[in-house]
Design a protein around this motif. Sequence first.
Motif, short mmCIF file in Angstrom:
data_model
loop_
_atom_site.label_atom_id
_atom_site.label_comp_id
_atom_site.label_asym_id
_atom_site.label_seq_id
_atom_site.Cartn_x
_atom_site.Cartn_y
_atom_site.Cartn_z
N ASP A 73 0.83 -1.20 0.00
CA ASP A 73 0.00 0.00 0.00
C ASP A 73 0.87 1.26 0.00
N GLY A 74 1.96 1.20 -0.77
CA GLY A 74 2.79 2.38 -0.98
C GLY A 74 3.90 2.60 0.03
N ARG A 75 3.97 1.78 1.10
CA ARG A 75 4.98 2.01 2.14
C ARG A 75 5.82 0.76 2.37
N PRO A 76 7.11 0.94 2.67
CA PRO A 76 7.92 -0.20 3.11
C PRO A 76 7.46 -0.69 4.48
N HIS A 77 7.33 -2.01 4.58
CA HIS A 77 7.01 -2.66 5.86
C HIS A 77 8.15 -3.60 6.22
N LEU A 78 8.45 -3.67 7.51
CA LEU A 78 9.44 -4.59 8.03
C LEU A 78 8.82 -5.36 9.19
N PHE A 79 8.77 -6.68 9.04
CA PHE A 79 8.42 -7.56 10.14
C PHE A 79 9.73 -8.18 10.64
N TYR A 80 9.73 -8.71 11.84
CA TYR A 80 10.97 -9.26 12.37
C TYR A 80 10.69 -10.22 13.51
N GLN A 81 11.61 -11.16 13.69
CA GLN A 81 11.55 -12.10 14.80
C GLN A 81 11.71 -11.34 16.11
N HIS A 82 10.82 -11.63 17.07
CA HIS A 82 10.73 -10.75 18.23
C HIS A 82 10.29 -11.52 19.46
N TYR A 83 10.89 -11.14 20.60
CA TYR A 83 10.42 -11.58 21.92
C TYR A 83 10.33 -10.33 22.79
N SER A 84 9.15 -10.08 23.33
CA SER A 84 8.88 -8.79 23.97
C SER A 84 9.49 -8.64 25.35
N HIS A 85 9.73 -9.73 26.07
CA HIS A 85 9.88 -9.62 27.52
C HIS A 85 11.32 -9.73 28.01
N GLY A 86 12.28 -9.72 27.13
CA GLY A 86 13.67 -9.76 27.53
C GLY A 86 14.57 -9.44 26.36
N LEU A 87 15.87 -9.38 26.62
CA LEU A 87 16.84 -9.05 25.59
C LEU A 87 17.61 -10.27 25.13
N SER A 88 17.06 -11.45 25.31
CA SER A 88 17.62 -12.67 24.75
C SER A 88 16.52 -13.42 24.01
N TRP A 89 16.94 -14.34 23.14
CA TRP A 89 16.01 -15.08 22.28
C TRP A 89 15.06 -15.92 23.13
N ASN A 90 13.80 -15.97 22.72
CA ASN A 90 12.82 -16.81 23.42
C ASN A 90 11.67 -17.07 22.47
N THR A 91 10.48 -17.32 22.98
CA THR A 91 9.33 -17.66 22.15
C THR A 91 9.10 -16.59 21.09
N MET A 92 9.07 -17.01 19.84
CA MET A 92 9.09 -16.05 18.74
C MET A 92 7.71 -15.51 18.37
#
Length: 575
Positions: free
Chosen positions: A143-162
């Motif tokens: 719809d005319g704009r660049p979108h970026l999705f990304y692997q993310h875990y909200s509750h810490g600064l290390s990898w976890n449930t994606m």
Amino acid sequence: MTEPVQDHSAPMSVATDHKVIVAELPVNVTFHIWLKARRVGEPGAISLISPNGKFGEVLSHNLDEYDFRIYHVFGGGPIELHYDAERTVISVIYWFTAVDVLEAGITVLHTNGLNAPPDLPDSYHFRPPFGWMNDPNGFGRFDGRPHLFYQHYSHGLSWNTMHWGHAVSSDYLRWRHLPIFLFPSEELSAWPDKRGGAFSGSAIALPNAPGIRVFYTDQLKDRQPEEQIQMTATSADLFSAGKAEVILPHRPDGEGLTLDFRDPYVFKGPDGLWKMLLGSQSAEGGVILLYDTEDRAAAEGWTYRGKLLVEHRHRTTAIECPCLLPLDGPATHPATHWVLIYGLMNSEDAESRRKNLTMAEIGWFDGQRFVKDFEQELDFGTDNYAFQAFLDGDMPVGIGWLANWADANAATIFPTAMTLPRTLKLQDGHLLTPPIGAAESLRHRVLDRVRLASGGEVVFPNGAVEILFEMAEPGLPFTLNLDHPALRLAISSDEEGLELIHGKPGEDNAPRYLRPGARIKRLRVFLDYGSIEIFADHGRHVATKRLDGFDPIQSARLVAEPGSVAWATVWSLRL
């Protein structure tokens, strides 16, 4: 980029554990709240209070992981969110209005010390508003704009449930954070046990309606018979996903594949059919699998067509994040070159000791077979991983995770970033990946046009800097020394080639980041808090490296023979 609002929690006179978060809201607001209980038998709770009194409450009984709650506030004006910090733990609170979220983004009201983003003045790389981030997903213009999705875990600064985080931009540099887009199953969300979630994938525009279709891998550790299956979901509003459906419930039979079966990349092939690439591993080596479908909506009918590529030279444990796109002409023209990019999980170059390489093969694709013409490493610094690209009109654009699994694992704690977005060009038999042209808009102030070229030291006011210089002739030797508080950091060019010198004092057997045989004339260097990106000869040779911590590089000095530096300019940068 939407900036987090400071947590205005303040102790009340009634109790020292009573916290208040205040907000001024427009009408028709949606809250996303993650909270959990501290003690058995006492639910975590947040009360919503307006000048007219309490009008809502959000509860959680989970002690192990934060519960996600949605709350709608239809009337605008001032409100307060009250909670007892001895009973309730809050991870994230943000709000948005559905009618203009693509224009305004989310407003973050609360993070905590475990997931808060770093405070980095003038930093220009994309970072999430909270929590952990790795692979870019669903990178595209919709719809005319660049979108970026990304692997993310909200509750810490290390990898976890994606999960899938999400942002939108107008120029690939200045991003507005949007609501979390994809969530793992409730079974996975209940515990922070690193068993899986919504893994990497891609997105396409819906062919006959507004919106997008996303494709991703659903991971559930120890699920039988498949740990990884392929899912799809659609979004008409571009910020919330509908119900996900399984499109590939199992690996192809008879191919001797490991349980690795992930990272669907979907694109339109030269025959007009939707194609899907997936990464895997077999006894032969790393594998890229090819599927296609005659369904115009790409929603069903996916048929396995075979192995597009088998990689056995670098002892990878699985190919990850494959992508394929045309470089120098329309997809339908048989002479058009295509570029096939893929990551080699746990690979190692024996000579240089660099790990997790990313390869780029250039050749021709007829819809069923890829015939290689030549190949090169995408980035000899190796910290441009999980690179994903798409065709924006007739210009290929890509972005990568500015990190490497050699430095990160499920227990590592560090905030990460995305690379500068790059364009991809075929020129004189080489793949060039320079930064997008809009990167010049980051230039804030000229710091120097004299001292660097004459061998003097240039001191930087902060950690966001661009250095650009040219040698009088290709191949003349130089060393650009960069003063970092904790690292030996330099860029050197000599008869061996172009080298990024990176290491800690006393470190043995450190990887060597060398592009052999490179004879450099022009060098462009982007410095930011925690990273360095090098683009030599307009992107012919590229190195990206994450730097531990956020200590800024403090100064630079260019060592070269008198008269060999034609000119040099240094800028401070900011968004």
